[in-house]
Every structure is written in structure tokens, then in C-alpha cells.
Design an enzyme around this catalytic site. Structure first.
Site: not given
Length: 385
Positions: A22, A77, A83, A156, A177
């Protein structure tokens, strides 16, 4: 990177060398960033010519980015369905990437969904229930595991873990998670969805063991198994035999009084209980502990936005979009430009209040109660489209 390779070169579990994770959070075209990744990539190939290199890209990273051309393989990801967006977006996104880069191996390096001991017969994205987490992973399993061009997937996470700045789901300081609880004592239902797809050991699992009290006349019961057929019994009476090529078996169970359930698949058995109640059991509902604000503390004006509205609805209105972009910029999650808009789209399924729980973990400046109420006052002036 040198230390990593020297220490782990002979480790049997190492498949690829990861260059970064990221790293394009604040853009993907910085010349130094690209130059450094080329150096890392060359270093890995020099020290270990037997293993490929890979990078984990964040969702907002453009699929035509020059950053993606550096390593041997790429993973993204993605949290579509948690989200932002919805679960159905995952498979088509990878199809589009594969069509755009047919020779570049693509994988999913992070995906997941939080669940605590909250429960619902009508689970929704963002409710932190065990039932929504199970639904999320069912969908991701079917979409990711049936696309043979995907080189790897990484859930994850296996276990809930400590994350000091987080304020989500009613239990602060943890990321939930995990497919297994923090203390490793309870495997959530989603754990068994993977077992149904990946394990050769015969088994059957009745979902919902922590969700006993239901108000409806019927309850939808899910059973996971790697066996071809499952039969479900309610108080000793058979409710029929189901076949499920996807390993996820569904039964509609009458909900009258107390019901003892038994799932049978070959020689495997599992049991659970349900009970009819007149009013919802409040123990199953999310209760925020130590939250700066709760949804019921927020002033709402009919026809106008508030902190309780979804970000995707707010940014659909120009004045609302400006407020959200300013908010992201103020907490270090944006730059009032393209990156902010991409991030806003990614978290569109969040309410602004729910986003505030992430700020400590992802942003640079925490949101105080006063700041949140000020933002709410701004939103109260923006009419809905």
C-alpha cells in the site's frame, strides 16, 4: 530487504519476495518511489534469482499505473463489500484487470470483514455481525476460488488482533476481521466456509451456534460441509436433504418454542439450538463502548444529511462532496484531489460516523466530539439530492 532475504532464503514457505504494501497511499507516480522499487526489485533478483517479486497495491492504485510494471507479480488489497462497494464487485474487478494485463499474475493480498458476537437474521454490510461476515466470505470464496488466473489469495485475517487506535464494533483496540477470536477459543462461522472448500477431512458445521433467540416464524439456517449431501433434523424430524455444489447448504426451519437442530452429512454430525422469542434479544445488538459519539447523539434534519448518512450518498451532492473531501484532507486521508475522490468511493458504504472510528488507525489527526458535531452541523445544511 537484504536482511530479509539472507534470513529467510532457505525457508520452505517463502514463495515470493514482497517489495512493499500500500505504498501508493499518497500517489503512484513519484519518481523516487518508482526508482526505489526498481532498485529493490533488482536487488531481490540478484540475491535470489529463484523467486519472483510482488507488491501489494491498495484498491485506489490505478490499474494502468507504472508502479505495477516493476515486479513479476501483483496483488491488490480489496475490501469491496466491507469498506465500500459490495461483494459482487470483487470478481468482475479481477476479470477487468486480467483482461487489461493478461500476462501479469494478479492476486488478492488482503480481503476481509469484521465480526464480533453480534447477530442478525437480516445482516447488513457494516453491522459487525457474525452472519454478515459469513455471507461476505461465502461470496469472496466463490468469486476468487473459481478464477484460475488468480495466483494467490490472502484472507485478512486468521485471528482477531490488537490494533490500539481502532474504535470499531463495540470492542476498542482490536481488529476483528479474524476467522478466529482473539483468544483462539472460538472459530467464527466463516472459518468453516473455508474448511468446506479447502479441507479433505469430512466434516459438517451448523452455523449460528451463538445466535439462539430469533423472533421470526421461520429461521434460515446455513450448514457448511465438504460432503455432497446434508440432512437437517429439527427436534428429531427431518427437514429434507440438500445438495450444494458450493458447499453452502440452506434450510428453512420453523421457529416455534425451542428447537434442537442436528445436521448430518455421511458419518459427520453437528448440533445447535434455536428458540422463538417475541422481542429481539438486545444482547445480539451492537453496543458501542467508549465511542466519541453514538448515532443517537447526532442531530438529524429531515431532508438533509448528517453523520449517520452513507458517504456515497453525501458525495453524490456537490456541497456534500466538498465537506467529505475537506474531512479526508483534515485527517490525512486525502489531498483534495483525485486520490481523495478515489478513497471516498472506496469507503462509500461507510457512514461518516463509522469512518470516524477508522481515523485513528488510518489518518493523522483524530476527530474529537466537537469536530464531529461541527461536521454534522455542516451536513445538516446540505439538502439530499
Amino acid at each position: 530487504m537484504r536482511e530479509l532475504i539472507v534470513q529467510n532464503h532457505h525457508h520452505a514457505s517463502i514463495v515470493v519476495w514482497g517489495l512493499s504494501n500500500e505504498i501508493t497511499m499518497k500517489g503512484d507516480k513519484d519518481p523516487d518511489l518508482l526508482a526505489n522499487h526498481h532498485r529493490l526489485n533488482d536487488l531481490c533478483h540478484t540475491m535470489d534469482p529463484t523467486r519472483p517479486t510482488v507488491m501489494a497495491a491498495i484498491s485506489m492504485c490505478p490499474t494502468d499505473s507504472p508502479y505495477l510494471e516493476i515486479p513479476d507479480a501483483i496483488s491488490y488489497n480489496h475490501y469491496f463489500g466491507w469498506y465500500g462497494g459490495d461483494t459482487a464487485m470483487n470478481g468482475p474487478w479481477f476479470d477487468k484487470f486480467h483482461a487489461q494485463h493478461p500476462t501479469l499474475p494478479i492476486g488478492c493480498s488482503e480481503y476481509g470483514c469484521e465480526a464480533l458476537n453480534w447477530h442478525s437474521d437480516t445482516p447488513q454490510q457494516g453491522d459487525y455481525t457474525e452472519e454478515y461476515q459469513a455471507h461476505y466470505h461465502e461470496e469472496l470464496i466463490k468469486q476468487l476460488f473459481t478464477r484460475p488466473y488468480i495466483w494467490a489469495t490472502h484472507v485478512w485475517n486468521m485471528f482477531d488482533f490488537g490494533a490500539d487506535a481502532r474504535n470499531e464494533g463495540g470492542e476498542n483496540g482490536q481488529n476483528h476481521k479474524g476467522l478466529v477470536t482473539f483468544d483462539r477459543k472460538y472459530k467464527k462461522d466463516a472459518f468453516y466456509a473455508y474448511k468446506a472448500w479447502l479441507s479433505d477431512e469430512p466434516f459438517v458445521h451448523l452455523c449460528g451456534k451463538r445466535f439462539v433467540n430469533h423472533t421470526g416464524d421461520t429461521v434460515q439456517i446455513t450448514v457448511y460441509s465438504n460432503q455432497p449431501e446434508v440432512e437437517l433434523f429439527a427436534n428429531g424430524s427431518s427437514l429434507g436433504v440438500q445438495k450444494a455444489p458450493d458447499h453452502f447448504f440452506r434450510f428453512t426451519v420453523p421457529n416455534r418454542g425451542k428447537t434442537h437442530l442436528e445436521a448430518v452429512a455421511g458419518t459427520c454430525r453437528d448440533t445447535a439450538d434455536i428458540c422463538h422469542v417475541e422481542t429481539p434479544d438486545e444482547r445480539y445488538r451492537l453496543r458501542e463502548q467508549g465511542a466519541i459519539l453514538n448515532w443517537f447523539d447526532i442531530t438529524e434534519k429531515e431532508g438533509y444529511f448528517s453523520l449517520n448518512d452513507l458517504i456515497r450518498d453525501i458525495v453524490a451532492v456537490p456541497a456534500g462532496k466538498q465537506i467529505i473531501l475537506q474531512l479526508l484532507d483534515s485527517v490525512g486521508m486525502g489531498d483534495q484531489g483525485t486520490r481523495s475522490e478515489e478513497f471516498a468511493r472506496m469507503i462509500g458504504g461507510f457512514t461518516v460516523l463509522r469512518l470516524s472510528g477508522l481515523v485513528g488507525a488510518l489518518g493523522e489527526n483524530k476527530l474529537t466530539k466537537e469536530k464531529l458535531l461541527a461536521i454534522n452541523a455542516q451536513l445538516n445544511t446540505v439538502p439530499r439530492a
